[in-house]
Every structure is written in structure tokens, then in C-alpha cells.
Design an enzyme around this catalytic site. Structure first.
Site, mmCIF file in Angstrom:
data_model
loop_
_atom_site.group_PDB
_atom_site.id
_atom_site.type_symbol
_atom_site.label_atom_id
_atom_site.label_comp_id
_atom_site.label_asym_id
_atom_site.label_seq_id
_atom_site.Cartn_x
_atom_site.Cartn_y
_atom_site.Cartn_z
ATOM 1 N N HIS B 122 0.874 -1.173 0.000
ATOM 2 C CA HIS B 122 0.000 0.000 0.000
ATOM 3 C C HIS B 122 0.916 1.230 0.000
ATOM 4 O O HIS B 122 2.009 1.175 0.577
ATOM 5 C CB HIS B 122 -0.827 -0.054 1.286
ATOM 6 C CG HIS B 122 -1.887 0.994 1.414
ATOM 7 N ND1 HIS B 122 -1.612 2.289 1.800
ATOM 8 C CD2 HIS B 122 -3.222 0.932 1.223
ATOM 9 C CE1 HIS B 122 -2.756 2.969 1.858
ATOM 10 N NE2 HIS B 122 -3.741 2.176 1.509
ATOM 11 N N ASP B 199 3.388 -4.075 8.018
ATOM 12 C CA ASP B 199 2.122 -3.362 7.898
ATOM 13 C C ASP B 199 1.002 -4.370 8.138
ATOM 14 O O ASP B 199 0.725 -5.223 7.294
ATOM 15 C CB ASP B 199 2.047 -2.758 6.480
ATOM 16 C CG ASP B 199 0.683 -2.149 6.170
ATOM 17 O OD1 ASP B 199 -0.250 -2.300 6.987
ATOM 18 O OD2 ASP B 199 0.561 -1.514 5.097
ATOM 19 N N GLN B 202 -4.247 -5.012 7.153
ATOM 20 C CA GLN B 202 -5.251 -5.952 6.639
ATOM 21 C C GLN B 202 -5.220 -7.298 7.361
ATOM 22 O O GLN B 202 -5.912 -8.232 6.945
ATOM 23 C CB GLN B 202 -5.039 -6.174 5.129
ATOM 24 C CG GLN B 202 -5.246 -4.945 4.282
ATOM 25 C CD GLN B 202 -6.673 -4.419 4.338
ATOM 26 O OE1 GLN B 202 -7.607 -5.123 4.731
ATOM 27 N NE2 GLN B 202 -6.842 -3.171 3.962
ATOM 28 N N LYS B 225 -10.040 -0.299 10.939
ATOM 29 C CA LYS B 225 -10.157 -1.536 10.141
ATOM 30 C C LYS B 225 -10.405 -2.748 11.033
ATOM 31 O O LYS B 225 -10.546 -3.862 10.539
ATOM 32 C CB LYS B 225 -8.885 -1.751 9.308
ATOM 33 C CG LYS B 225 -8.714 -0.698 8.195
ATOM 34 C CD LYS B 225 -7.576 -1.074 7.281
ATOM 35 C CE LYS B 225 -7.000 0.096 6.526
ATOM 36 N NZ LYS B 225 -7.747 0.430 5.312
ATOM 37 N N CYS B 365 -4.674 2.413 -3.707
ATOM 38 C CA CYS B 365 -3.432 2.950 -3.131
ATOM 39 C C CYS B 365 -2.272 1.982 -3.317
ATOM 40 O O CYS B 365 -1.430 1.834 -2.419
ATOM 41 C CB CYS B 365 -3.590 3.275 -1.646
ATOM 42 S SG CYS B 365 -4.820 4.523 -1.338
HETATM 43 C C1 LIG Z 1 -2.270 -2.698 3.581
HETATM 44 C C2 LIG Z 1 -2.625 -1.340 4.078
HETATM 45 N N1 LIG Z 1 -1.702 -0.569 4.651
HETATM 46 C C3 LIG Z 1 -1.973 0.656 5.112
HETATM 47 C C4 LIG Z 1 -3.220 1.212 4.999
HETATM 48 C C5 LIG Z 1 -3.449 2.607 5.501
HETATM 49 O O1 LIG Z 1 -4.244 2.621 6.609
HETATM 50 P P1 LIG Z 1 -4.743 4.006 7.223
HETATM 51 O O2 LIG Z 1 -5.384 4.750 6.098
HETATM 52 O O3 LIG Z 1 -5.720 3.604 8.272
HETATM 53 O O4 LIG Z 1 -3.555 4.712 7.759
HETATM 54 C C6 LIG Z 1 -4.225 0.462 4.403
HETATM 55 C C7 LIG Z 1 -5.567 1.043 4.264
HETATM 56 O O5 LIG Z 1 -6.186 1.070 3.239
HETATM 57 C C8 LIG Z 1 -3.926 -0.836 3.915
HETATM 58 O O6 LIG Z 1 -4.853 -1.583 3.326
#
Ligand SMILES: Cc1ncc(COP(=O)(O)O)c(C=O)c1O
Lengths: 149, 408
Positions: B122, B199, B202, B225, B365
Site C-alpha cells: 500500500h 504493515d 489488513q 479496520k 493505493c
Molecule cells: C495494507 C494497508 N496498509 C496501510 C493502509 C493505511 O491505513 P490508514 O489509512 O488507516 O492509515 C491500508 C488502508 O487502506 C492498507 O490496506
């Protein structure tokens, strides 16, 4: 199933333009090239314009996008090809106004040709940026040409 | 109290509504999950009875708020099997990852050091590393994916070398749904002396994660999430690394002593939590974690696996539909990304919306991944614990409808 609204958004005319877009491809004679993208969805448009004698002599677009953005670009190119710059600038303004939902100037909207049917996109707020992308690219192409004079 | 997953849907008031005349079929859980009544009640209760600024007041109300906030830190630590002072509250995954990159990695990286990430990241676990690489002269290298959408571990092994200082990867891909072998990948990185940043945006909320078992150095996730509020997230870091890590934000609450020219910071976690934190949101997160615990991981995992398996099988039968990522099974989490030949993902999502089905269309993203897959956009259906087989049926029916509408 409630597909009623859908045929509002996807009029046959829009689908026809999307499936068989006009002025799609590259333009060898272009003197302005603008690439714009819609950062929220990744759609990209590359618009090439040839300006001559204060007119949009020719133009073409390429890139990748949904049916609304492709149809909108196709309709726009049909409309503005051969028109004078002031005329085109006025039409861009009318189109963008129409998609913000302010179309008191109905007669101006009629002058948009096929593109007038895109007024229905207003009911689908998430898709408005798809419809305006090509027009913003054209606005920028003309603006840049003016800056260079 | 043990709750039953079969009736969990009733705990989420938002799901009880119609969209465009159809029952809401919410399949954008990877973007954000809906909130159970207990989370909504926890926020209301906090504002109705406990609201005060934390750590500063000597009065009862402030003590109560502080206790509740710090109690959630303890709860998060238990939830991910870490120590309490290894849990930092942040605004979300993005903030957590930025703090590691800017507050820790940037100090350590030298020109020509190497950072390894993956093509499935992401942007929030990609752009910070790109920036840090640009600022320090370090090189950014990528682990590629194979034809199943799984990371190429052989190539990863070849990338690793003594210059590798950081390896950052996602636990679960938000596009491919791939569950990465994070424990093995962590071990491989540690063998060359690199730090590991995961990260977990998910992953947390879908299955249990255990910091002690994974042995990673940093781990990030978002409250919104995991059925909690927006505006709150977590950064886990090993205690000895948090001691070395610098805060990225400075201000109130994070200091021991401020003099005209210098400041002495509090130890972690306080030194990272400058200013007034999202207190209500932290308390809401605590309620969400309690809720997940009451359902139990095995029930959640089993339920989501059954949904994703059914969805995968039925999507696979639709002519002209391409699914990205691994087949349903142990390496696929609760989401499926696909494209319908001849219909742009935006058009798919708009038609689905008229059927009450909420999915995500776009690049999610993850533009470098889209470039790798050779597509500009995709459609994603992602499941949560309250989805059921009827939701899968509605998704499939709406896609069949979409095909008919566009005559593909
Ligand atoms: C794999 C992953 N990393 C990071 C994020 C970013 O999360 P946040 O927008 O809550 O900071 C997301 C959210 O879409 C994601 O799916």
C-alpha cells in the site's frame, strides 16, 4: 432489481461513444499535450491539441478510463474541433458548471452537443470527476498555449 | 461473554438499511469496517461520563479518563502479545509507518544502504520508504510476486545482503489478499541483521497476531479496520528500539523537562504521544478488541474463510472475470480483487451500487502493484465478520446483472 437509475447514467449515446470513441489516438501535428489523471481512481487521459489561427484545429485523446470519462472525452472532441478558442473556453465553462449542478443557462447547455447528455452524471457524485477530466485537460492545454504567447 | 458469529450482523446498526431500494451489502471492509453497537456506546459513554484530558489533571474525572486510555494500551499489548510500553497510539497505520521511517530509519540509514519492500505494498508502506531513501541516499529494492500473487521468496533471499538495513512488508495484501509468510520473512531479514517493519492493516481483525512469536521489530495497524473508530492506530515496537527511536512530533505531554534551549523527553511510549491524543477513539478501540475477543478467532477465521471460498468459487465461474492473487486457501485472506473483461471497474462499482452492493474500484493505493499487474484499476470485494452467504449471492447476482447491462 433496480436498474432504472442506471439507464439514466448510461444512455445509449454515452455507451456508443465509450465503445467507439471519436478522435481516439495520437495526433502527430499536436502543439500542446496535457496528461491528467484522476488520483482517486487512477484514470489517465492524454490530450493532444493542435492550435492554429486562434482555433482548435485538431485534437486527439488516449489513455485509460471508465465509460463516462471515455465518452465525455469523445463528445468533447467532436464538439470543439474547428471552433475558436473563446467559443471553446465558454463551452468548457458551461460543461463544468453543468456538472456542478448549476445549469440555469439551459441554452448554453444545448450548445454542448452530445455532451449535454452528461448532465445526468450529477446524480452520481462519485462519477463527476470522470466526466470532467477531459475538459480540464483541454482547459489546461489552451491555458498553457496562451501562457506561451 | 461469548458471542455468536452467526448473529453478529445484528450488532452493527448501520447494516440494517437499504441503499437504492436494496439491502446494504457492505463489501468494502478492507477500506474500513463498520462499528458494532458496543463501540458506538463506548464513545457515547466516554463523552457522557468520563471526558477529561488525560495525564494532566489531578481531579477524579481526569484520573478516570487516564485510566481508561492506559487500560486500552494494556489491552492492545495483551491482544498482540507484547509489553504495555511497546504499544504506541497513533492516528493509524499510515502515521505508525511514517514514524518508524522518519523517526528511526532515517537516523540509521547511510548512502548505499538498502531498504527492501515488496511490489504489493500500500502507498503508506511505500512512499515513506521512498522518501527516506531519497533523503539518505539509501537504495529501495523490491520483492516481486509470482503468477499466483505470492511473494517470490527465492528472489527475496537473493536481495538480502549485509547492506540491507530495513525490510518492510505487508502482512496481508489489500489488493491480492495474499497472506505473506511474515515469520519466515522476518527470520530471513534478521539473519542479515536488518530491521523488520510489518504493515498489519489488513491482518489484525481477521486472525490473531503475536508479536513475540513473529519477532518483528515494528508492527502497525489501524483501529478503523478492526471495527473500532477512525483516528486511532497502533505502532508496536520492540522496547530497546523504541528507546532509540526519535519522536517525529514534539509538544506537550511527551516531555520530562523543557528548558530554554533543550528538552528531556519522557521514555516510550509517552515520548511519541505529543499533544492531546484521540482519547475517545482509543477507548472505542478497546471496546472493539473486547468485541473481537468475545467472538473468538477461530469463529471469525472459519466464517470469513467460508465466505471467501464461496465467493472465489462463484466468481471463478463468471465468464470473462479475472481474479488477482492466490486461490482460496491458507494463503488468501478475506478479500477478492477482480476485473470484468470489457467493463471498467468504476462502471462495475456504479452498477453494483444500484444493487446496494458497496465495493471498491480503483488502484487501492497500490499503483506500483497495478503497474506490475498491467492494469490501471480493479474492483475489490472485501469481507468482514458480519458478512454472510447472502452477501456473496448478491455480489454474484449484481455482477451477472452488470454483464447483461454492458452486454459483455
Ligand atoms: C495494507 C494497508 N496498509 C496501510 C493502509 C493505511 O491505513 P490508514 O489509512 O488507516 O492509515 C491500508 C488502508 O487502506 C492498507 O490496506
Amino acid at each position: 432489481m433496480n436498474l432504472g437509475n442506471l439507464s439514466d447514467l448510461y444512455r445509449q449515446l454515452i455507451l456508443d461513444h465509450a465503445q467507439h470513441p471519436h478522435h481516439h489516438g495520437e495526433l502527430a501535428s499536436a502543439d500542446q499535450t496535457v496528461t491528467l489523471n484522476n488520483p482517486t481512481c487512477g484514470d489517465v487521459i492524454k490530450l493532444q491539441v493542435e492550435l492554429k489561427d486562434n482555433q482548435v484545429a485538431d485534437l486527439a485523446f488516449s489513455g485509460d478510463g471508465c465509460s463516462i470519462s471515455q465518452a465525455s472525452a469523445s463528445m468533447m472532441t467532436d464538439l470543439v474541433k474547428g471552433q475558436s478558442l473563446p467559443e471553446v473556453q465558454h463551452e468548457i465553462a458551461t460543461f463544468l458548471e453543468m456538472l456542478m449542478g448549476n445549469n440555469d443557462a439551459d441554452e448554453d447547455v444545448d450548445a454542448l452537443g452530445d455532451a449535454a447528455v452528461l448532465a445526468t452524471v450529477v446524480k452520481f457524485p462519485a462519477r463527476i470527476k470522470c466526466a470532467t477530466l477531459a475538459w480540464k485537460a483541454l482547459e489546461q492545454a489552451i491555458g498553457e498555449a496562451n501562457n506561451h504567447e | 461473554m461469548v458471542k455468536n458469529i452467526a448473529t453478529a450482523r445484528n450488532d452493527f446498526p448501520i447494516l440494517n438499511q437499504q441503499i437504492n431500494g436494496e439491502p446494504l451489502t457492505y463489501l468494502d471492509n478492507a477500506a474500513t469496517t463498520q462499528k458494532p453497537q458496543v463501540v458506538i456506546d463506548a464513545l457515547t459513554h466516554y463523552y457522557e461520563t468520563d471526558n477529561a484530558n488525560i495525564h494532566r489533571g489531578v481531579y477524579t474525572l481526569a484520573e478516570r479518563a487516564t485510566e481508561a486510555y492506559e487500560g486500552v494500551r494494556q489491552q492492545v499489548a495483551n491482544f498482540i502479545n507484547a509489553q504495555t510500553d511497546e504499544v504506541i497510539f497513533t492516528r493509524g497505520t499510515t502515521t505508525s509507518l511514517n514514524w518508524v521511517a522518519l523517526g528511526f530509519a532515517r537516523q540509521l540509514l547511510q548512502p548505499n544502504d538498502e531498504i527492501i519492500i515488496t511490489v504489493m505494498e500500500h502507498h503508506s508502506n511505500l512512499v515513506p520508504w521512498q522518501q527516506v531513501a531519497l533523503q539518505t541516499g539509501a537504495k529501495l529494492r523490491y520483492i516481486e510476486i509470482d503468477e499466483h500473487g505470492e511473494l517470490d521468496l527465492t528472489q527475496y533471499g537473493e536481495l538480502l545482503n549485509p547492506k540491507t538495513k530495513f525490510v518492510a512488508f505487508t502482512h496481508v495484501s489489500n489488493v491480492l489478499g495474499t497472506i505473506n509468510p511474515v515469520k519466515q520473512m522476518t527470520k530471513m531479514a534478521h539473519d542479515v541483521g536488518a530491521y523488520v517493519v510489518i504493515d498489519g492493516a489488513q491482518a489484525v481483525g481477521h486472525f490473531s497476531v503475536d508479536m513475540t512469536d513473529l519477532d518483528c521489530d515494528f508492527y502497525a495497524f489501524s483501529g478503523h479496520k478492526v471495527y473500532g473508530p477512525t483516528g486511532i492506530g497502533v505502532l508496536y515496537g520492540k522496547r530497546e528500539l523504541l528507546a532509540e527511536m526519535n519522536p517525529v512530533e514534539f509538544g506537550g505531554e511527551m516531555i520530562n523537562l523543557v528548558e530554554r534551549q533543550t528538552t528531556d523527553f519522557k521514555p516510550a511510549p509517552a515520548k511519541f504521544e505529543a499533544g492531546t491524543m484521540p482519547i475517545a477513539q482509543a477507548i472505542g478501540l478497546g471496546a472493539a478488541l473486547d468485541y473481537l475477543t468475545s467472538l473468538g478467532w477461530s469463529a471469525i477465521e472459519e466464517h470469513e474463510q467460508s465466505l471467501v471460498t464461496a465467493a472465489y468459487q462463484q466468481l471463478n465461474k463468471i465468464d470473462g472475470l479475472t481474479i488477482y492473487g492466490p486461490a482460496a486457501g491458507p494463503t488468501r485472506s478475506a478479500l477478492i480483487t477482480f476485473n470484468l473483461n470489457g467493463v471498467h471497474p468504476h462502471d462495475v462499482a456504479t452498477v453494483l451500487d444500484t444493487q446496494g452492493v458497496a465495493v471498491r474500484a480503483g488502484h487501492h493505493c497500490a499503483q506500483p502493484l497495478m503497474q506490475t499487474l498491467g492494469v490501471s484499476a480493479t474492483t475489490r470485494a472485501s469481507f468482514g465478520l458480519y458478512n454472510n452467504l447472502a452477501d456473496v449471492e448478491r455480489l454474484i447476482a449484481a455482477l451477472v446483472e452488470t454483464k447483461e447491462f454492458f452486454q459483455v
